[in-house]
Design an enzyme around this catalytic site. Sequence first.
Site, PDB file in Angstrom:
ATOM      1  N   GLU A 113      -1.828  -5.284   8.088  1.00 30.13           N
ATOM      2  CA  GLU A 113      -1.161  -4.713   9.257  1.00 30.13           C
ATOM      3  C   GLU A 113      -1.989  -4.989  10.507  1.00 30.13           C
ATOM      4  O   GLU A 113      -3.217  -4.850  10.486  1.00 30.13           O
ATOM      5  CB  GLU A 113      -1.009  -3.191   9.083  1.00 30.13           C
ATOM      6  CG  GLU A 113      -0.091  -2.816   7.936  1.00 30.13           C
ATOM      7  CD  GLU A 113       0.104  -1.306   7.806  1.00 30.13           C
ATOM      8  OE1 GLU A 113      -0.354  -0.542   8.696  1.00 30.13           O
ATOM      9  OE2 GLU A 113       0.716  -0.891   6.813  1.00 30.13           O
ATOM     10  N   GLU A 169       8.340  -3.959  11.194  1.00 35.65           N
ATOM     11  CA  GLU A 169       8.766  -2.651  10.685  1.00 35.65           C
ATOM     12  C   GLU A 169       9.163  -1.732  11.831  1.00 35.65           C
ATOM     13  O   GLU A 169       8.432  -1.573  12.809  1.00 35.65           O
ATOM     14  CB  GLU A 169       7.642  -2.000   9.860  1.00 35.65           C
ATOM     15  CG  GLU A 169       8.056  -0.610   9.342  1.00 35.65           C
ATOM     16  CD  GLU A 169       7.216  -0.070   8.197  1.00 35.65           C
ATOM     17  OE1 GLU A 169       6.323  -0.790   7.711  1.00 35.65           O
ATOM     18  OE2 GLU A 169       7.472   1.082   7.791  1.00 35.65           O
ATOM     19  N   ASP A 217       0.845  -1.195   0.000  1.00 35.08           N
ATOM     20  CA  ASP A 217       0.000   0.000   0.000  1.00 35.08           C
ATOM     21  C   ASP A 217       0.881   1.246   0.000  1.00 35.08           C
ATOM     22  O   ASP A 217       0.394   2.367  -0.123  1.00 35.08           O
ATOM     23  CB  ASP A 217      -0.985  -0.001   1.187  1.00 35.08           C
ATOM     24  CG  ASP A 217      -0.287   0.041   2.519  1.00 35.08           C
ATOM     25  OD1 ASP A 217       0.945  -0.143   2.578  1.00 35.08           O
ATOM     26  OD2 ASP A 217      -0.975   0.265   3.544  1.00 35.08           O
ATOM     27  N   SER A 218       2.209   1.029   0.055  1.00 32.76           N
ATOM     28  CA  SER A 218       3.149   2.138  -0.145  1.00 32.76           C
ATOM     29  C   SER A 218       3.019   2.693  -1.561  1.00 32.76           C
ATOM     30  O   SER A 218       3.578   3.752  -1.870  1.00 32.76           O
ATOM     31  CB  SER A 218       4.582   1.680   0.122  1.00 32.76           C
ATOM     32  OG  SER A 218       4.863   0.484  -0.598  1.00 32.76           O
ATOM     33  N   LYS A 251      -1.244  -9.360   2.467  1.00 28.94           N
ATOM     34  CA  LYS A 251      -0.606  -8.878   3.696  1.00 28.94           C
ATOM     35  C   LYS A 251      -1.555  -7.915   4.384  1.00 28.94           C
ATOM     36  O   LYS A 251      -2.288  -7.171   3.718  1.00 28.94           O
ATOM     37  CB  LYS A 251       0.711  -8.175   3.363  1.00 28.94           C
ATOM     38  CG  LYS A 251       1.407  -7.572   4.604  1.00 28.94           C
ATOM     39  CD  LYS A 251       2.817  -7.126   4.311  1.00 28.94           C
ATOM     40  CE  LYS A 251       2.945  -5.693   3.868  1.00 28.94           C
ATOM     41  NZ  LYS A 251       2.334  -4.671   4.754  1.00 28.94           N
ATOM     42  N   ASP A 254      -0.991  -6.122  -0.688  1.00 26.22           N
ATOM     43  CA  ASP A 254      -1.258  -5.474   0.600  1.00 26.22           C
ATOM     44  C   ASP A 254      -2.729  -5.042   0.678  1.00 26.22           C
ATOM     45  O   ASP A 254      -3.242  -4.425  -0.268  1.00 26.22           O
ATOM     46  CB  ASP A 254      -0.390  -4.215   0.666  1.00 26.22           C
ATOM     47  CG  ASP A 254       0.258  -4.016   2.012  1.00 26.22           C
ATOM     48  OD1 ASP A 254      -0.019  -4.785   2.944  1.00 26.22           O
ATOM     49  OD2 ASP A 254       1.066  -3.068   2.119  1.00 26.22           O
TER      50      ASP A 254
HETATM   51  O1  KIV Z   1       3.514  -1.148   1.795  1.00 25.14           O
HETATM   52  C1  KIV Z   1       4.691  -1.522   1.895  1.00 25.14           C
HETATM   53  O2  KIV Z   1       5.534  -1.258   1.027  1.00 25.14           O
HETATM   54  C2  KIV Z   1       5.063  -2.276   3.078  1.00 25.14           C
HETATM   55  C3  KIV Z   1       6.501  -2.630   3.247  1.00 25.14           C
HETATM   56  C4  KIV Z   1       7.270  -1.440   3.616  1.00 25.14           C
HETATM   57  C5  KIV Z   1       6.694  -3.760   4.188  1.00 25.14           C
HETATM   58  O3  KIV Z   1       4.237  -2.597   3.870  1.00 25.14           O
END
Ligand code: KIV
Length: 286
Positions: free
Chosen positions: A137, A203, A66-67, A135, A105
């Site tokens: 959080e 993280e 989600d980055s 993934k 994510d």
């Molecule tokens: O969204 C992302 O890129 C991440 C990584 C930094 C682990 O969650």
Amino acid sequence: MTSAAEVSAPYGSGPGEPKTPAKRVRIHHLQELKDRGEPWPMLTAYDVYTAELFDEAGIPVLLVGDSASNNVYGYDTSLPVTVDELIPLVRSVTRAAKRSLVVADLPFGSYQVSVEQAVTTAVRFMKEGRAHAVKLEGGRHFAPHVEAIVNAGIPVMAHVGFTPQSEHQLGGYRVQGRRDGFDAVLADAHAVQEAGAFAVVLEMVTSEVAKKITHELRVPTVGIGAGPDTDAQVLVWQDMVGLRRGRAPRFVKRYADVAGVLSGAARAFADDVRNRQFPAAEHTFH
Ligand code: KIV
């Protein structure tokens, strides 16, 4: 019954042998790497060309993070990006990656509401994005969500420690696991493992807590700003190659100056056009 060939490591490891996996990386390969004490790399990817290059470079796991909120869409945090904005990126990465395991994510707001919402969103990423895993959080409070997604047949990578989607709750980008936070991060990591996560991202946690978690957990840990002792390391690719400019976080190592290369190429192209040097005869049809 699983044959020996099916569980053999996905990467060549002879001297000078390219680190090219012979087949699709599966979650059991990552577990085998942990069991053998071999650290592995993970990178973000959001488009076809980077996914192709990183896949060929032998990166076993690509994360469509989600980055993308910051690094693709230009938002100032990871919060605004939506499922509908991420799914096309996931699809382009899975189309390109022949061997890497692609993790999608779940963005902010797409799983926190309920366990049912979490499963529904994870299914969308698998069906529409063709992801191989998702993934999310969160630690203890999200263990039921992890368990339900895993029970739906979808592998889950969990993410604890500093969780960017909760940056307002956490009071900004702060290292987690110091003093009284130590036990909380440890408990979060154990909870998501017990819920069925196949790996846990740590993280921005102290190297002490990362080392203890990595030692105690059966499943691999993936560090970002978590010191040298995790089973795997992940970086955002634009940070890793120096495309994102400005001050990088302390945990980033820049392996190239892609911003410099692109900027130089754009300036050279502009000069050539202004000086009528481009297109030359070899670029011209007659
Ligand atoms: O969204 C992302 O890129 C991440 C990584 C930094 C682990 O969650």
